[in-house]
Design a protein around this motif. Structure first.
Motif, PDB file in Angstrom:
ATOM      1  N   PRO A  51     -74.799  30.812-149.812  1.00 29.79           N
ATOM      2  CA  PRO A  51     -74.394  29.459-149.417  1.00 29.79           C
ATOM      3  C   PRO A  51     -75.012  28.960-148.113  1.00 29.79           C
ATOM      4  O   PRO A  51     -75.022  27.765-147.854  1.00 29.79           O
ATOM      5  CB  PRO A  51     -72.878  29.569-149.288  1.00 29.79           C
ATOM      6  N   LEU A  52     -75.545  29.854-147.299  1.00 32.26           N
ATOM      7  CA  LEU A  52     -76.116  29.428-146.015  1.00 32.26           C
ATOM      8  C   LEU A  52     -77.600  29.100-146.090  1.00 32.26           C
ATOM      9  O   LEU A  52     -78.147  28.502-145.162  1.00 32.26           O
ATOM     10  CB  LEU A  52     -75.930  30.540-144.977  1.00 32.26           C
ATOM     11  N   ASP A  53     -78.263  29.493-147.163  1.00 35.71           N
ATOM     12  CA  ASP A  53     -79.716  29.336-147.247  1.00 35.71           C
ATOM     13  C   ASP A  53     -80.156  27.882-147.054  1.00 35.71           C
ATOM     14  O   ASP A  53     -79.654  26.974-147.718  1.00 35.71           O
ATOM     15  CB  ASP A  53     -80.234  29.849-148.585  1.00 35.71           C
ATOM     16  N   GLY A  54     -81.089  27.696-146.108  1.00 37.17           N
ATOM     17  CA  GLY A  54     -81.666  26.382-145.874  1.00 37.17           C
ATOM     18  C   GLY A  54     -80.799  25.423-145.096  1.00 37.17           C
ATOM     19  O   GLY A  54     -81.164  24.263-144.921  1.00 37.17           O
ATOM     20  N   ARG A  55     -79.654  25.861-144.593  1.00 36.63           N
ATOM     21  CA  ARG A  55     -78.764  24.947-143.856  1.00 36.63           C
ATOM     22  C   ARG A  55     -79.048  24.987-142.362  1.00 36.63           C
ATOM     23  O   ARG A  55     -79.389  26.011-141.804  1.00 36.63           O
ATOM     24  CB  ARG A  55     -77.302  25.317-144.119  1.00 36.63           C
ATOM     25  N   SER A  56     -78.881  23.833-141.696  1.00 35.01           N
ATOM     26  CA  SER A  56     -79.025  23.774-140.247  1.00 35.01           C
ATOM     27  C   SER A  56     -77.659  23.567-139.615  1.00 35.01           C
ATOM     28  O   SER A  56     -76.820  22.864-140.152  1.00 35.01           O
ATOM     29  CB  SER A  56     -79.919  22.659-139.773  1.00 35.01           C
ATOM     30  N   PHE A  57     -77.495  24.177-138.457  1.00 33.47           N
ATOM     31  CA  PHE A  57     -76.249  24.086-137.698  1.00 33.47           C
ATOM     32  C   PHE A  57     -76.626  23.651-136.290  1.00 33.47           C
ATOM     33  O   PHE A  57     -77.263  24.401-135.550  1.00 33.47           O
ATOM     34  CB  PHE A  57     -75.525  25.432-137.709  1.00 33.47           C
ATOM     35  N   VAL A  58     -76.242  22.434-135.958  1.00 32.02           N
ATOM     36  CA  VAL A  58     -76.691  21.817-134.718  1.00 32.02           C
ATOM     37  C   VAL A  58     -75.512  21.619-133.780  1.00 32.02           C
ATOM     38  O   VAL A  58     -74.456  21.127-134.187  1.00 32.02           O
ATOM     39  CB  VAL A  58     -77.364  20.450-135.004  1.00 32.02           C
ATOM     40  N   THR A  59     -75.727  21.988-132.524  1.00 30.82           N
ATOM     41  CA  THR A  59     -74.744  21.687-131.490  1.00 30.82           C
ATOM     42  C   THR A  59     -75.257  20.471-130.733  1.00 30.82           C
ATOM     43  O   THR A  59     -76.420  20.422-130.332  1.00 30.82           O
ATOM     44  CB  THR A  59     -74.555  22.878-130.525  1.00 30.82           C
ATOM     45  N   THR A  60     -74.423  19.480-130.574  1.00 26.35           N
ATOM     46  CA  THR A  60     -74.867  18.220-129.969  1.00 26.35           C
ATOM     47  C   THR A  60     -74.574  18.142-128.478  1.00 26.35           C
ATOM     48  O   THR A  60     -75.149  17.312-127.788  1.00 26.35           O
ATOM     49  CB  THR A  60     -74.190  17.032-130.677  1.00 26.35           C
ATOM     50  N   ASN A  61     -73.692  18.995-127.971  1.00 25.72           N
ATOM     51  CA  ASN A  61     -73.332  18.957-126.551  1.00 25.72           C
ATOM     52  C   ASN A  61     -73.656  20.290-125.889  1.00 25.72           C
ATOM     53  O   ASN A  61     -73.804  21.318-126.559  1.00 25.72           O
ATOM     54  CB  ASN A  61     -71.835  18.664-126.382  1.00 25.72           C
ATOM     55  N   PHE A  62     -73.727  20.279-124.566  1.00 25.36           N
ATOM     56  CA  PHE A  62     -73.915  21.519-123.826  1.00 25.36           C
ATOM     57  C   PHE A  62     -72.644  22.360-123.908  1.00 25.36           C
ATOM     58  O   PHE A  62     -71.545  21.839-124.115  1.00 25.36           O
ATOM     59  CB  PHE A  62     -74.261  21.230-122.364  1.00 25.36           C
ATOM     60  N   HIS A  63     -72.781  23.654-123.737  1.00 23.02           N
ATOM     61  CA  HIS A  63     -71.667  24.611-123.703  1.00 23.02           C
ATOM     62  C   HIS A  63     -70.928  24.671-125.034  1.00 23.02           C
ATOM     63  O   HIS A  63     -69.718  24.796-125.083  1.00 23.02           O
ATOM     64  CB  HIS A  63     -70.684  24.293-122.571  1.00 23.02           C
ATOM     65  N   GLU A  64     -71.669  24.569-126.114  1.00 22.01           N
ATOM     66  CA  GLU A  64     -71.087  24.709-127.444  1.00 22.01           C
ATOM     67  C   GLU A  64     -71.832  25.809-128.204  1.00 22.01           C
ATOM     68  O   GLU A  64     -73.027  26.014-127.987  1.00 22.01           O
ATOM     69  CB  GLU A  64     -71.205  23.415-128.247  1.00 22.01           C
ATOM     70  N   ALA A  65     -71.090  26.474-129.078  1.00 19.64           N
ATOM     71  CA  ALA A  65     -71.707  27.552-129.866  1.00 19.64           C
ATOM     72  C   ALA A  65     -71.090  27.566-131.261  1.00 19.64           C
ATOM     73  O   ALA A  65     -69.868  27.516-131.407  1.00 19.64           O
ATOM     74  CB  ALA A  65     -71.493  28.893-129.193  1.00 19.64           C
ATOM     75  N   PRO A  66     -71.929  27.640-132.290  1.00 18.49           N
ATOM     76  CA  PRO A  66     -71.392  27.722-133.647  1.00 18.49           C
ATOM     77  C   PRO A  66     -70.905  29.127-133.979  1.00 18.49           C
ATOM     78  O   PRO A  66     -71.502  30.116-133.557  1.00 18.49           O
ATOM     79  CB  PRO A  66     -72.579  27.337-134.531  1.00 18.49           C
ATOM     80  N   GLN A  67     -69.813  29.186-134.717  1.00 18.76           N
ATOM     81  CA  GLN A  67     -69.284  30.452-135.218  1.00 18.76           C
ATOM     82  C   GLN A  67     -69.199  30.349-136.725  1.00 18.76           C
ATOM     83  O   GLN A  67     -68.664  29.371-137.252  1.00 18.76           O
ATOM     84  CB  GLN A  67     -67.888  30.726-134.661  1.00 18.76           C
ATOM     85  N   HIS A  68     -69.710  31.356-137.409  1.00 19.24           N
ATOM     86  CA  HIS A  68     -69.699  31.393-138.867  1.00 19.24           C
ATOM     87  C   HIS A  68     -68.757  32.492-139.331  1.00 19.24           C
ATOM     88  O   HIS A  68     -68.773  33.600-138.786  1.00 19.24           O
ATOM     89  CB  HIS A  68     -71.109  31.689-139.394  1.00 19.24           C
ATOM     90  N   HIS A  89     -68.053  30.513-147.049  1.00 16.39           N
ATOM     91  CA  HIS A  89     -68.520  30.284-145.690  1.00 16.39           C
ATOM     92  C   HIS A  89     -67.749  29.144-145.049  1.00 16.39           C
ATOM     93  O   HIS A  89     -67.544  28.100-145.655  1.00 16.39           O
ATOM     94  CB  HIS A  89     -70.023  29.941-145.719  1.00 16.39           C
ATOM     95  N   GLN A  90     -67.303  29.384-143.832  1.00 13.10           N
ATOM     96  CA  GLN A  90     -66.714  28.336-143.008  1.00 13.10           C
ATOM     97  C   GLN A  90     -67.356  28.460-141.636  1.00 13.10           C
ATOM     98  O   GLN A  90     -67.730  29.553-141.216  1.00 13.10           O
ATOM     99  CB  GLN A  90     -65.206  28.511-142.868  1.00 13.10           C
ATOM    100  N   TRP A  91     -67.439  27.342-140.944  1.00 10.62           N
ATOM    101  CA  TRP A  91     -67.992  27.418-139.602  1.00 10.62           C
ATOM    102  C   TRP A  91     -67.324  26.406-138.703  1.00 10.62           C
ATOM    103  O   TRP A  91     -66.721  25.430-139.167  1.00 10.62           O
ATOM    104  CB  TRP A  91     -69.508  27.268-139.619  1.00 10.62           C
ATOM    105  N   SER A  92     -67.400  26.669-137.424  1.00  7.59           N
ATOM    106  CA  SER A  92     -66.822  25.754-136.446  1.00  7.59           C
ATOM    107  C   SER A  92     -67.651  25.839-135.159  1.00  7.59           C
ATOM    108  O   SER A  92     -68.424  26.767-134.958  1.00  7.59           O
ATOM    109  CB  SER A  92     -65.360  26.125-136.160  1.00  7.59           C
ATOM    110  N   ILE A  93     -67.458  24.850-134.327  1.00 14.71           N
ATOM    111  CA  ILE A  93     -68.121  24.810-133.020  1.00 14.71           C
ATOM    112  C   ILE A  93     -67.057  25.147-131.983  1.00 14.71           C
ATOM    113  O   ILE A  93     -65.970  24.584-132.002  1.00 14.71           O
ATOM    114  CB  ILE A  93     -68.688  23.399-132.727  1.00 14.71           C
ATOM    115  N   ARG A  94     -67.382  26.073-131.102  1.00 12.53           N
ATOM    116  CA  ARG A  94     -66.419  26.383-130.046  1.00 12.53           C
ATOM    117  C   ARG A  94     -67.027  26.065-128.686  1.00 12.53           C
ATOM    118  O   ARG A  94     -68.239  26.137-128.501  1.00 12.53           O
ATOM    119  CB  ARG A  94     -65.960  27.836-130.130  1.00 12.53           C
ATOM    120  N   ARG A  95     -66.172  25.712-127.773  1.00 12.83           N
ATOM    121  CA  ARG A  95     -66.605  25.407-126.403  1.00 12.83           C
ATOM    122  C   ARG A  95     -66.773  26.717-125.633  1.00 12.83           C
ATOM    123  O   ARG A  95     -66.003  27.642-125.804  1.00 12.83           O
ATOM    124  CB  ARG A  95     -65.571  24.538-125.694  1.00 12.83           C
TER     125      ARG A  95
END
Length: 164
Positions: A51-68, A89-95
């Motif tokens: 399910p993750l193949d070819g997907r992009s995960f973008v953080t738009t602000n500073f001090h953010e990190a994606p968690q999968h 698959h689930q993902w979120s952005i954490r500060r």
């Protein structure tokens, strides 16, 4: 858990405030799954193989990190003699605090169970049972509606002072 983190080197020092861990996942899989076996899977299961193949995960602000968060379940398709690892698959952005380097994290959980997919044929009595259940349900609902209508009718008559 797999962590991807930007770090300082002897030649360069990172400015933690400007570290961006946006990323593209080109391929992420479990086990050996040749393309021909993925194409042989039933359509509703294909999208859970990678399910993750070819997907992009973008953080738009500073001090953010994606968690999968990935859940992996071994699946066996009996009628096609295939095996596959199905993923959710689930993902979120954490500060992240200013003093820490952001990390892209991939946490995965391998389920201790195996799902076996079988093609089941319906027998004549399964069909008969379903038809009788529908008829019985319709009869029950109609009986309840008639009971409610009679009770309402009696209440209205009584409220108007008429006797039956």
């Amino acid at each position: 858990t797999v962590h991807f983190q930007a770090v300082h080197t002897d030649e360069r020092e990172l400015n933690l405030a400007y570290t961006n861990v946006s990323h593209i996942v080109h391929h992420f899989s479990f086990g050996e799954a040749p393309r021909r076996s993925i194409n042989a899977l039933p359509t509703e299961y294909k999208r859970h193989v990678n399910p993750l193949d070819g997907r992009s995960f973008v953080t738009t602000n500073f001090h953010e990190a994606p968690q999968h968060y990935i859940k992996v379940v071994h699946t066996k398709f009996e009628d096609r003699s295939l095996r596959s690892y199905q993923q959710t698959h689930q993902w979120s952005i954490r500060r992240v605090s200013r003093s820490k380097v952001p990390q892209a994290k991939f946490s995965y959980d391998l389920a201790p169970v195996e799902v076996i997919v079988r093609k089941g044929d319906k027998r004549w009595y399964d069909y008969l049972t379903q038809v009788l259940a529908i008829i019985g349900g319709a009869f029950s609902v109609m009986s309840m509606l008639i009971g409610v209508a009679k009770a309402t009718h009696h209440q209205v008559k009584r409220a108007l002072g008429k006797t039956l």
